[in-house]
Design a protein around this motif. Structure first.
Motif, short mmCIF file in Angstrom:
data_model
loop_
_atom_site.label_atom_id
_atom_site.label_comp_id
_atom_site.label_asym_id
_atom_site.label_seq_id
_atom_site.Cartn_x
_atom_site.Cartn_y
_atom_site.Cartn_z
N ARG A 663 15.77 7.18 43.26
CA ARG A 663 15.86 8.28 44.23
C ARG A 663 17.00 9.23 43.89
O ARG A 663 16.89 10.43 44.08
N TYR A 664 18.10 8.70 43.38
CA TYR A 664 19.30 9.51 43.19
C TYR A 664 19.57 9.84 41.72
O TYR A 664 20.56 10.51 41.42
N GLU A 665 18.74 9.37 40.82
CA GLU A 665 18.98 9.64 39.41
C GLU A 665 17.65 9.86 38.71
O GLU A 665 16.60 9.41 39.17
N PRO A 666 17.67 10.59 37.61
CA PRO A 666 16.42 10.83 36.88
C PRO A 666 15.91 9.56 36.22
O PRO A 666 16.69 8.74 35.72
N LEU A 667 14.61 9.39 36.23
CA LEU A 667 13.99 8.31 35.46
C LEU A 667 13.88 8.74 34.01
O LEU A 667 14.14 7.97 33.09
N VAL A 668 13.49 9.99 33.81
CA VAL A 668 13.42 10.56 32.46
C VAL A 668 14.77 11.22 32.18
O VAL A 668 15.12 12.22 32.79
#
Length: 687
Positions: A663-668
């Motif tokens: 939710r708070y950070e990019p997955l990519v």
């Protein structure tokens, strides 16, 4: 679903009044003759439908639009499995609006949304995948009638967007056929594969948007296409330590274009783009990306935004820079300082202010302006809010302490947005900290009007003994004192013995202590302090300051100031002292602290803009140019590419159902995106 049969009847009444001949298809033979009155009827209905203030959902509109099977040439008696023909037609309209090419994605989506199945009119449950396939593929519809359904779908999407209703393009829909692994990790092969696929798909969709909105000030008889400049700039920006001079040669080696500009020509034309033109091109591109990508849960309601200033890499030079008689640099765009040491070079910066979406929505850069010497913080906020409020609905704008000025607050109020920022502590604010520390108060809320204009009036004994004042203006400006991170209490712990456990007052006190600790952690997150660096604890500092209090001539010591952090806001969720709680009684200290925490904890999202600045550097073309317009274009174009990356990241999260874990950070990651984008981001599809 917000629509009802009553709201539909209101639409029909309005439709018959504004379109006397509706429905047009009643007067035409739409089965064997001209089928297009069906599209006209649907378009008129859709226009009136979205004009209704309670109609704000595309799927809901599909459920209510009237599609008569007999007018589309169906032989109702020939239907299998006794599925309602109109429901099957609407299901395929949904498929077209969603951009799905086959029935598998449609069936899987409806299977996951049983309420939508019922709203579409499937009384006995969802039709099978085979039945859905037969509707479209076994000559139950003529080619012309299929085209009418497609046209209705496009009209529905276009009109929805005109009324600010989310209607994503096909490329911005997640692929429901993707198999999600049990545990999602950033280095997972599925993440890599979906990133590759989505980067290609989104860039093919986004590149025409970019090239249509970015225009170069060049003559009409040019041999190299404008798009070659934009492709090359994106290509160069995604490579480390690559400049325009050598970057265009690398681009020429990989592109399929026959003619490519030289590095000097590349810079020459891009640096002719002025700041106003660059801003408009970035805004138009971002606005269209938002319009094409908006979903039900993103960028729909009020968003949190942050305004801040970043600077370019330091420009160091031993070359003589023109200065006035006072020694100030005459180039108003070149900011910075001159080092005192003889062996150290002069260090200058170009600075840019931007407004970015932060929090749990898609983190996009909405707009930016170059900062020159003499540009006030008020002017920065005014210019950025003027454009950003036209792009999205802003709930709260957050800024750091350097924007804590009354004129900035007035500008926010003029633009109809709430603000939240740390305040500056002068002598009267320090005195308030002393009063709060003496009274052992955790949180203090007061009307902003209670402070003086410059905050430097003297403090009297009444300031430390008078009760907190009340103010009926709940929506006005407020000042909130909360514990600073280096002032966390730990001396209020529950005694671990039988007497305290059995004693009712002891239990109540223990609950308050636990809540206090939770609130302090919330405030700590908002200040972005590292919990490992927490200094002297709140209770201990109180004891130490009390011992030295008699030696203080005036209240408002440095020690007291460090116990609290001051925030300023006009957020209506903060009530002033004297207001009653849920039970009708005056709010307790803990209720007040909870109320303050709900608002102040939003400030921790402001740090998203700092992370954005760091990532944008990855997309920016390197340069040693002194031309501020070329540098600003580099920054804004990098912001455009950053926005494309964040959209790619969102879609990969949706496809892999990894929104909760990330939710708070990019997955990519930006590095992974850039690694893959190098193969697509700067290369044409054809013009």
């Amino acid at each position: 679903m917000t629509a009802t049969p009553n709201t539909k009847q209101t639409v029909l009444d309005s439709l018959r009044e504004s379109h006397r001949e509706w429905p047009y298809s009643e007067a035409y033979d739409t089965v064997n003759g001209d089928p297009w009155p069906l599209a006209w009827d649907a378009a008129a209905f859709i226009e009136e439908w979205f004009a209704h203030p309670e109609h704000n959902d595309v799927e809901e509109a599909i459920c209510y639009v009237e599609l008569s099977p007999s007018k589309f040439g169906y032989d109702v008696a020939d239907w299998h499995f006794k599925q309602p023909p109109a429901s099957l037609l609407k299901a395929h309209l949904l498929r077209i609006v969603k951009g799905w090419g086959g029935e598998t994605a449609l069936h899987d989506y409806l299977d996951d949304n049983p309420e939508l199945v019922a709203e579409l009119g499937f009384e006995d449950g969802l039709a099978s995948k085979t039945t859905l396939w037969r509707v479209w593929n076994e000559d139950r519809l003529s080619d012309e009638h299929k085209q009418v359904v497609r046209t209705i779908g496009q009209v529905l999407v276009d009109v929805a967007r005109e009324h600010d209703v989310p209607a994503p393009d096909e490329v911005f829909h997640p692929d429901t056929s993707v198999d999600t692994p049990d545990g999602i990790e950033q280095d997972d092969s599925t993440v890599r594969d979906r990133t590759i696929a989505k980067t290609r798909e989104i860039w093919q969709q986004a590149k025409p948007i970019v090239t249509e909105n970015y225009e170069l000030p060049r003559g009409k008889n040019t041999e190299v296409h404008d798009n070659a400049f934009l492709e090359a700039h994106a290509f160069i920006g995604s490579r480390e330590e690559m400049y325009a001079e050598n970057g265009t040669w690398n681009f020429a080696a990989e592109t399929t274009r026959n003619r490519v500009q030289t590095g000097s020509t590349h810079r020459h034309h891009l640096q002719k783009i002025g700041p106003d033109a660059a801003r408009k091109m970035h805004r138009d591109t971002t606005r269209e990306l938002i319009e094409r990508a908006r979903r039900d849960s993103e960028l729909v309601d009020g968003v949190l935004v942050s305004i801040d200033i970043t600077k370019s890499n330091p420009y160091r030079t031993k070359r003589k820079i023109e200065s006035d008689e006072d020694g100030n640099v005459t180039n108003t765009w070149l900011l910075g300082y001159k080092n005192d040491g003889e062996d150290e070079s002069t260090e200058f910066y170009f600075q840019w202010a931007s407004i970015q979406i932060v929090g749990l929505d898609i983190p996009l850069v909405l707009d930016a302006i170059p900062v020159h010497r003499g540009l006030s913080r008020v002017a920065i906020v005014d210019q950025l809010l003027e454009t950003a409020t036209d792009m999205v609905d802003i709930e709260l704008v957050m800024m750091d302490r350097e924007f804590a000025h009354d004129p900035v607050k007035e500008v926010c109020e003029d633009h109809g947005v709430w603000y939240l920022n740390p305040g500056k502590m002068h002598s009267s604010e320090r005195a308030t900290c002393t009063r709060l520390r003496r009274q052992e108060k955790l949180v203090h809320i007061e009307s902003d009007e209670a402070s003086t204009a410059d905050g430097d009036e003297g403090t009297t004994l009444d300031d430390f003994t008078a009760e907190e004042t009340t103010d009926d203006d709940e929506g006005g400006r407020k000042r909130v004192y909360v514990p600073a991170m280096n002032a966390e209490r730990t001396n209020d712990t529950i005694e671990d013995d039988e007497d305290s456990v059995d004693d009712e007052a002891g239990e109540e006190s223990g609950e308050e202590d636990v809540l206090r600790q939770e609130l302090l952690r919330d405030f700590a997150e908002a200040t972005d302090a590292d919990t490992e660096d927490v200094g002297q604890m709140f209770g201990d500092v109180i004891d130490e300051v009390r011992e030295e209090e008699e030696e203080q001539e005036l209240p408002g010591s440095k020690e007291d100031k460090e116990l609290y952090m001051l925030f300023e806001t006009n957020h209506p969720d903060l009530e002033l002292p004297g207001d009653t709680g849920e039970d009708g009684d005056e709010m307790s200290e803990l209720e007040k602290a909870h109320m303050a925490a709900r608002v102040i904890r939003k400030y921790k999202h402001r740090w998203g803009i700092e992370n954005g600045f760091k990532q944008i550097k990855s997309f920016r073309v390197r340069t040693t140019s002194m031309d501020h317009e070329y540098r600003f274009f580099n920054f804004l174009y990098a912001c455009t590419m950053y926005n494309v990356w964040r959209l790619t990241d969102l879609l990969v999260k949706l496809e892999l159902r990894a929104e909760s874990e990330f939710r708070y950070e990019p997955l990519v990651t930006a590095d992974l995106f850039l690694t893959i984008a190098k193969d697509y981001v700067g290369l044409d599809p054809p013009d």
